[in-house]
Design a protein around this motif. Structure first.
Motif, PDB file in Angstrom:
ATOM      1  N   GLY A 173       0.801  -1.223   0.000  1.00  0.00           N
ATOM      2  CA  GLY A 173       0.000   0.000   0.000  1.00  0.00           C
ATOM      3  C   GLY A 173       0.831   1.268   0.000  1.00  0.00           C
ATOM      4  O   GLY A 173       0.280   2.364   0.035  1.00  0.00           O
ATOM      5  N   THR A 174       2.164   1.121  -0.030  1.00  0.00           N
ATOM      6  CA  THR A 174       3.017   2.316  -0.053  1.00  0.00           C
ATOM      7  C   THR A 174       3.890   2.339  -1.303  1.00  0.00           C
ATOM      8  O   THR A 174       4.861   3.083  -1.381  1.00  0.00           O
ATOM      9  N   ILE A 175       3.556   1.503  -2.286  1.00  0.00           N
ATOM     10  CA  ILE A 175       4.430   1.300  -3.444  1.00  0.00           C
ATOM     11  C   ILE A 175       3.920   2.060  -4.678  1.00  0.00           C
ATOM     12  O   ILE A 175       4.689   2.715  -5.366  1.00  0.00           O
ATOM     13  N   GLY A 176       2.630   1.938  -4.935  1.00  0.00           N
ATOM     14  CA  GLY A 176       2.036   2.612  -6.094  1.00  0.00           C
ATOM     15  C   GLY A 176       1.917   4.107  -5.867  1.00  0.00           C
ATOM     16  O   GLY A 176       2.335   4.636  -4.828  1.00  0.00           O
ATOM     17  N   HIS A 177       1.330   4.822  -6.841  1.00  0.00           N
ATOM     18  CA  HIS A 177       1.125   6.261  -6.673  1.00  0.00           C
ATOM     19  C   HIS A 177       0.139   6.528  -5.553  1.00  0.00           C
ATOM     20  O   HIS A 177       0.213   7.552  -4.866  1.00  0.00           O
ATOM     21  N   VAL A 178      -0.792   5.595  -5.383  1.00  0.00           N
ATOM     22  CA  VAL A 178      -1.821   5.739  -4.360  1.00  0.00           C
ATOM     23  C   VAL A 178      -2.360   4.342  -4.054  1.00  0.00           C
ATOM     24  O   VAL A 178      -2.235   3.434  -4.880  1.00  0.00           O
ATOM     25  N   ALA A 179      -2.910   4.161  -2.848  1.00  0.00           N
ATOM     26  CA  ALA A 179      -3.462   2.853  -2.481  1.00  0.00           C
ATOM     27  C   ALA A 179      -4.743   3.053  -1.687  1.00  0.00           C
ATOM     28  O   ALA A 179      -4.947   4.098  -1.069  1.00  0.00           O
ATOM     29  N   SER A 180      -5.578   2.027  -1.719  1.00  0.00           N
ATOM     30  CA  SER A 180      -6.818   2.082  -0.949  1.00  0.00           C
ATOM     31  C   SER A 180      -6.846   0.892   0.003  1.00  0.00           C
ATOM     32  O   SER A 180      -6.209  -0.127  -0.251  1.00  0.00           O
ATOM     33  N   THR A 181      -7.579   1.046   1.104  1.00  0.00           N
ATOM     34  CA  THR A 181      -7.825  -0.118   1.950  1.00  0.00           C
ATOM     35  C   THR A 181      -9.226  -0.040   2.520  1.00  0.00           C
ATOM     36  O   THR A 181      -9.903   0.992   2.424  1.00  0.00           O
ATOM     37  N   SER A 182      -9.664  -1.148   3.098  1.00  0.00           N
ATOM     38  CA  SER A 182     -10.989  -1.252   3.707  1.00  0.00           C
ATOM     39  C   SER A 182     -10.838  -1.698   5.153  1.00  0.00           C
ATOM     40  O   SER A 182      -9.994  -2.532   5.463  1.00  0.00           O
ATOM     41  N   PHE A 183     -11.677  -1.131   6.023  1.00  0.00           N
ATOM     42  CA  PHE A 183     -11.708  -1.572   7.419  1.00  0.00           C
ATOM     43  C   PHE A 183     -13.007  -2.302   7.732  1.00  0.00           C
ATOM     44  O   PHE A 183     -13.467  -2.311   8.880  1.00  0.00           O
ATOM     45  N   PHE A 184     -13.621  -2.881   6.714  1.00  0.00           N
ATOM     46  CA  PHE A 184     -14.806  -3.725   6.925  1.00  0.00           C
ATOM     47  C   PHE A 184     -14.485  -4.734   8.039  1.00  0.00           C
ATOM     48  O   PHE A 184     -13.340  -5.183   8.151  1.00  0.00           O
ATOM     49  N   PRO A 185     -15.467  -5.070   8.896  1.00  0.00           N
ATOM     50  CA  PRO A 185     -15.164  -5.883  10.077  1.00  0.00           C
ATOM     51  C   PRO A 185     -14.352  -7.158   9.827  1.00  0.00           C
ATOM     52  O   PRO A 185     -13.525  -7.532  10.651  1.00  0.00           O
ATOM     53  N   SER A 186     -14.556  -7.819   8.692  1.00  0.00           N
ATOM     54  CA  SER A 186     -13.845  -9.080   8.460  1.00  0.00           C
ATOM     55  C   SER A 186     -12.462  -8.892   7.833  1.00  0.00           C
ATOM     56  O   SER A 186     -11.735  -9.868   7.643  1.00  0.00           O
ATOM     57  N   LYS A 187     -12.063  -7.669   7.523  1.00  0.00           N
ATOM     58  CA  LYS A 187     -10.715  -7.449   6.958  1.00  0.00           C
ATOM     59  C   LYS A 187      -9.674  -7.596   8.068  1.00  0.00           C
ATOM     60  O   LYS A 187     -10.009  -7.598   9.252  1.00  0.00           O
ATOM     61  N   ASN A 188      -8.397  -7.634   7.697  1.00  0.00           N
ATOM     62  CA  ASN A 188      -7.363  -7.907   8.707  1.00  0.00           C
ATOM     63  C   ASN A 188      -7.312  -6.829   9.787  1.00  0.00           C
ATOM     64  O   ASN A 188      -7.020  -7.127  10.940  1.00  0.00           O
ATOM     65  N   LEU A 189      -7.570  -5.582   9.403  1.00  0.00           N
ATOM     66  CA  LEU A 189      -7.742  -4.512  10.389  1.00  0.00           C
ATOM     67  C   LEU A 189      -9.177  -4.012  10.206  1.00  0.00           C
ATOM     68  O   LEU A 189      -9.444  -3.199   9.329  1.00  0.00           O
ATOM     69  N   GLY A 190     -10.080  -4.531  11.018  1.00  0.00           N
ATOM     70  CA  GLY A 190     -11.500  -4.253  10.810  1.00  0.00           C
ATOM     71  C   GLY A 190     -12.074  -3.401  11.929  1.00  0.00           C
ATOM     72  O   GLY A 190     -11.676  -3.525  13.086  1.00  0.00           O
ATOM     73  N   CYS A 191     -12.994  -2.498  11.558  1.00  0.00           N
ATOM     74  CA  CYS A 191     -13.689  -1.740  12.601  1.00  0.00           C
ATOM     75  C   CYS A 191     -15.032  -2.406  12.883  1.00  0.00           C
ATOM     76  O   CYS A 191     -15.232  -3.563  12.504  1.00  0.00           O
ATOM     77  N   TYR A 192     -15.923  -1.726  13.565  1.00  0.00           N
ATOM     78  CA  TYR A 192     -17.200  -2.343  13.938  1.00  0.00           C
ATOM     79  C   TYR A 192     -18.335  -1.705  13.131  1.00  0.00           C
ATOM     80  O   TYR A 192     -19.399  -1.369  13.654  1.00  0.00           O
ATOM     81  N   GLY A 193     -18.058  -1.517  11.864  1.00  0.00           N
ATOM     82  CA  GLY A 193     -19.003  -0.922  10.929  1.00  0.00           C
ATOM     83  C   GLY A 193     -18.256  -0.817   9.612  1.00  0.00           C
ATOM     84  O   GLY A 193     -17.439  -1.685   9.312  1.00  0.00           O
ATOM     85  N   ASP A 194     -18.470   0.271   8.878  1.00  0.00           N
ATOM     86  CA  ASP A 194     -17.721   0.476   7.642  1.00  0.00           C
ATOM     87  C   ASP A 194     -16.606   1.497   7.853  1.00  0.00           C
ATOM     88  O   ASP A 194     -16.742   2.426   8.653  1.00  0.00           O
ATOM     89  N   GLY A 195     -15.531   1.332   7.108  1.00  0.00           N
ATOM     90  CA  GLY A 195     -14.435   2.291   7.147  1.00  0.00           C
ATOM     91  C   GLY A 195     -13.458   1.995   6.032  1.00  0.00           C
ATOM     92  O   GLY A 195     -13.453   0.884   5.484  1.00  0.00           O
ATOM     93  N   GLY A 196     -12.653   2.983   5.695  1.00  0.00           N
ATOM     94  CA  GLY A 196     -11.641   2.782   4.657  1.00  0.00           C
ATOM     95  C   GLY A 196     -10.608   3.881   4.724  1.00  0.00           C
ATOM     96  O   GLY A 196     -10.722   4.817   5.548  1.00  0.00           O
ATOM     97  N   ALA A 197      -9.584   3.788   3.893  1.00  0.00           N
ATOM     98  CA  ALA A 197      -8.562   4.837   3.847  1.00  0.00           C
ATOM     99  C   ALA A 197      -7.814   4.775   2.533  1.00  0.00           C
ATOM    100  O   ALA A 197      -7.799   3.739   1.853  1.00  0.00           O
ATOM    101  N   ILE A 198      -7.191   5.909   2.215  1.00  0.00           N
ATOM    102  CA  ILE A 198      -6.353   6.039   1.034  1.00  0.00           C
ATOM    103  C   ILE A 198      -4.960   6.395   1.542  1.00  0.00           C
ATOM    104  O   ILE A 198      -4.833   7.177   2.497  1.00  0.00           O
ATOM    105  N   PHE A 199      -3.934   5.843   0.896  1.00  0.00           N
ATOM    106  CA  PHE A 199      -2.554   6.168   1.277  1.00  0.00           C
ATOM    107  C   PHE A 199      -1.819   6.739   0.074  1.00  0.00           C
ATOM    108  O   PHE A 199      -2.000   6.255  -1.040  1.00  0.00           O
TER     109      PHE A 199
END
Ligand SMILES: *Cc1c(COP(=O)(O)O)cnc(C)c1O
Length: 378
Positions: A173-199
């Motif tokens: 996620g730090t290699i391309g020009h930009v990256a996205s991720t998800s914090f959906f509960p079942s993802k490796n880093l999950g919150c307790y609802g919906d969430g995401g981020a751009i790097f």
């Protein structure tokens, strides 16, 4: 497939306290917790800018808007992935160009990417499928040669490392020009609802995207670009900030489980374990975070195995059962079946076993024995 309750029990006090902080301050949107989590994630990843947003799908869309991609621009991505990736390309009136993947890593095929490039191509979106990076070194070279953007869809790979051929290591996620991720509960880093981020490490792009996530505003009530409303709420940031210090431990637990699965299946000719690209898997191996542990089943009907596992009350999943190029929403007369031979085969062979931070030896033994018995007898 996941045990969110078991994981919560282990971190209940810190999570509850972190949420309580938000309730006390009532800064529910863009509060101090969001900024605190943003800074902590920037430090963890070693990236200059993290821009929190509402979910992983928005993150991809905002990245593409930030890069200024225009209707008709072609964006190359993998045929074998979750639909979110191709969905946002289509939604922005860009032209998705789906290409095949590699049979052993399940990640985007470099030769297929090269073949798909036209004068209209503007970006490549590799997906770090199931938790292991695509061949980023090759993709960045291609991108440089053809003046393309690379947007990493890192929804499944947070915390994984990537190793260049010269030995240098960076975070997924730090290699391309930009990256996205998800914090959906079942993802490796999950919150307790919906969430995401751009790097991104690009200051100008970060500035543009910070406006895009907030109605295109850089100054209050001045709308310089068309934006969206995509915010990470403070309660989700509180959960994520409490969980971030545990991410490496959680990913190690996943690798441990994967190592045990591998050991059980190792000599079986018809149960193919997932390939790791940097040598043998063990606890110290940091290049795969096993968002999914995915087998290929040869010579036995995969769907019959899935049904059998469910009867034995073993959860399992098929990611993904239909190639994107054959989904009604994404049909394109330019696609030819012979260009998707790997994906067409994988959709019939793959099965993902339970994978989470709370798996114990007894569960793993029961799961592996049940799979082996069924494959041996069918
Ligand atoms: C989960 C996921 C997304 C979307 O994330 P959401 O937060 O559910 O919107 C995008 N791409 C991939 C590869 C994913 O696994």
């Amino acid at each position: 497939m996941v045990d969110l309750k078991g994981q919560y029990e282990g971190i209940k006090d810190v999570v509850n306290e972190s949420i309580q902080d938000v309730l006390e301050t009532t800064a529910f949107v863009n509060g101090p917790k969001v900024h605190q989590f943003q800074r902590n994630l920037e430090n963890y990843l070693g990236v200059k800018h993290v821009i929190p947003c509402a979910n992983g799908t928005d993150a991809l869309q905002i990245a593409m808007m930030g890069l200024g991609l225009k209707p008709g621009d072609e964006v190359i991505t993998a045929d074998f992935t979750f639909a979110a990736t191709v969905e946002v390309i289509a939604l922005l009136n860009l032209t998705p160009v789906l290409v095949d993947v590699e049979p052993d890593t399940f990640n985007i095929d470099i030769e297929a990417v090269k073949k798909a490039i036209t004068p209209k191509t503007k970006a490549i979106v590799p997906v770090h499928l199931f938790g292991q990076c695509a061949n980023m070194e090759a993709l960045m070279e291609i991108a440089k040669e053809h003046d393309l953007y690379v947007i990493e869809d890192n929804a499944q790979g947070i915390g994984a490392k990537y190793k260049y051929s010269n030995g240098e290591e960076v975070m997924a996620g730090t290699i391309g020009h930009v990256a996205s991720t998800s914090f959906f509960p079942s993802k490796n880093l999950g919150c307790y609802g919906d969430g995401g981020a751009i790097f991104t490490n690009d200051d100008d792009l970060a500035h543009i995207m910070r406006g895009v996530v907030n109605h295109g505003m850089y100054e209050r009530y001045h709308h310089d670009v068309v934006g969206v409303n995509s915010r990470l709420d403070s309660i989700q940031a509180a959960v994520l900030d409490a969980k971030l210090p545990h991410l490496d431990t959680y990913n190690r637990a996943r690798r441990n489980a994967a190592t045990k699965y591998n050991a059980a299946f190792v000599s079986h000719p018809n149960i193919i374990t997932p390939k790791t690209t940097n040598g043998e898997l063990d606890e110290t191996y940091e290049y795969h975070v096993f968002h999914q542990y995915t087998l290929k089943i040869i010579g036995t009907d995969r769907d019959a195995l899935a049904k059998h596992l469910n009867e034995k009350e073993i959860p399992c999943g098929v990611y993904y059962p239909i190639p994107l190029h054959r989904q009604k929403a994404y049909l394109d007369s330019r696609y030819r079946e012979e260009d998707f031979t790997v994906t067409n085969r994988l959709v019939k062979e793959v099965i993902s076993l339970p994978m989470h931070t709370e798996l114990d030896d007894e569960q793993i033994d029961f799961i592996t024995q049940t799979v082996i018995d069924f494959v041996n007898n069918n």
